[in-house]
Design an enzyme around this catalytic site. Sequence first.
Site, short mmCIF file in Angstrom:
data_model
loop_
_atom_site.label_atom_id
_atom_site.label_comp_id
_atom_site.label_asym_id
_atom_site.label_seq_id
_atom_site.Cartn_x
_atom_site.Cartn_y
_atom_site.Cartn_z
N SER A 143 -61.25 -18.18 -27.20
CA SER A 143 -61.92 -16.97 -28.17
C SER A 143 -62.04 -18.51 -29.75
O SER A 143 -62.52 -19.61 -28.78
CB SER A 143 -61.15 -16.52 -28.40
OG SER A 143 -61.44 -15.30 -29.82
N GLU A 180 -66.98 -8.68 -23.61
CA GLU A 180 -66.19 -9.97 -24.69
C GLU A 180 -65.80 -8.20 -25.21
O GLU A 180 -65.00 -7.77 -25.89
CB GLU A 180 -66.78 -10.60 -24.50
CG GLU A 180 -66.80 -11.59 -23.83
CD GLU A 180 -65.33 -12.51 -24.14
OE1 GLU A 180 -65.05 -12.57 -24.61
OE2 GLU A 180 -65.95 -13.31 -23.13
N HIS A 190 -62.57 -9.20 -24.11
CA HIS A 190 -62.15 -10.40 -24.42
C HIS A 190 -59.90 -10.82 -24.25
O HIS A 190 -59.88 -9.57 -24.33
CB HIS A 190 -62.96 -10.34 -26.01
CG HIS A 190 -62.95 -11.70 -26.82
ND1 HIS A 190 -63.30 -12.89 -26.74
CD2 HIS A 190 -61.63 -12.40 -27.58
CE1 HIS A 190 -63.13 -14.19 -27.49
NE2 HIS A 190 -62.24 -13.77 -27.74
#
Length: 502
Positions: A203, A323, A422
């Site tokens: 991330s 995600e 995610h």
Amino acid sequence: MSTEPGQDIPEASGNAPTAATVATGSGPLVGITEGGVSRFLGIPYAAAPFGEHRFRLPQPVEPWEEPRDASRLGATAPQAPYSGPIGELLATVTVPGNEILNVNVWTPADHAGASLPVMVWIHGGSFVHGSNALDAYDGTAFARDGVVLVAVNYRLGSEGFSVLDDVPMNLGIADQLAALVWVQDEIAHFGGDPSNVTVFGESAGGSSVATLLAHPDAASLMTRAIVQSGPLESQTRERAGRVSKLMAKDLGVPASRAGFKRIPPEGLVASQERVMAGGNPISGGPGFAVATDTQIVPASPFDALRAGQASGIPLLIGSTTEEYRLWFVPTGLIPTFKRFHLFAARLKLGIRASTVRTFRRNRPKAPTGEILGAIATDLLLRVPLNRVADARAAAGSDTWVYEFAWRSPVGEDGHGALGAAHALELGFVFDHLDSPEAIRMTGTDAPQSLATSMHDAWVSFATTGDPGWARWDATRPVRTFDGVDDAVVLAPRDDERQALTP
């Protein structure tokens, strides 16, 4: 979760712990050895970035002579916990103190005289959350497999990514660079090989790794890199500075070092929470980001990597399949999106109607919110990483691409399953599915075989430079970690990628 000053972390399973000592260039450390792994926690790599050092580039550590206790977690960067339904999935650990620029190190207990591969972990959290104190980032499994694991803390939010008139930009990235210099100088004391360093992150941490790759000094600080679900674009000073301007207005102070220094760290955290409320990486809104500048980030990582920067550094890069579900599912957003939302997004982003039809054709029963999320995921992550991989392959640079596709059942009784969202891969990469943070995301029945497969690939890449599948080329091989056969798939969903590629 919060720890009090001086509180030990929970003991790892295995043999009874014993003291472990190491001498560094700054002074001696006393950590803990348990179960064949030694851990040294809260080691400062730069001075505390407060007082006279606040909003300045990282400064050297004051050396010490007496043995320093390295058995306890170091201080974490000022931050607020995640809020709302996402706060039920993503944990926050807060350790008080000013020495927030610290690293944790895990190494095999018998590392004397060794020259082991090193992996440096940079955590994510949208540049406002996260720390190396999370149990999910325990490096025991890496040390068990012969790797020295270093987990880095860096300045977050307004302390690390403000855009102010007389303050260097990207201070959090400068911290990461200082940590990598520390690794070069000190990791041999822990049995690590400074000429074999793999930097990896997820991330915002993945975005950081891409930014570090684009730095002119990259080749002297790392041997390989892994980018997990990291946006590759930096922002202009004006765009990245929006949140700082909003905070200055919110606080009634100038957007300058003097103005922000007038506010205590907790006051800045409270302000950034107010002005960033409601935004997320998929739907947008003001937030902190890497900004292009003349000193630390001279070019967008996306542009720099496509132009050949870091061409000699092998890269493993990828994303999860869904995600967007981390932000859309827990909050119940998916059913709220209607066709006019998708139409407005299409016009704003310049997406052709035929592109939307391609995504719908491949998902005939999906609601509009899922179509919008899939497009947003590809625009933000999958298409850029494919374009970087293509450019690197054309230049002869070693690149591997993965996709994490295993779908978590968490939430299926509420707004819908979390799916391949995610951050879901973290417990698998660290081979630590029993960590509280991993269980929040995966549930209690996540496949250990998948953790073994993914963790082994990361270790293999750091150790040999090859994760175990074909390098990226014109056939577009993607190792797809789905928990079934984790097969290599050639050009998955390539019609969608092509429809979104300029």
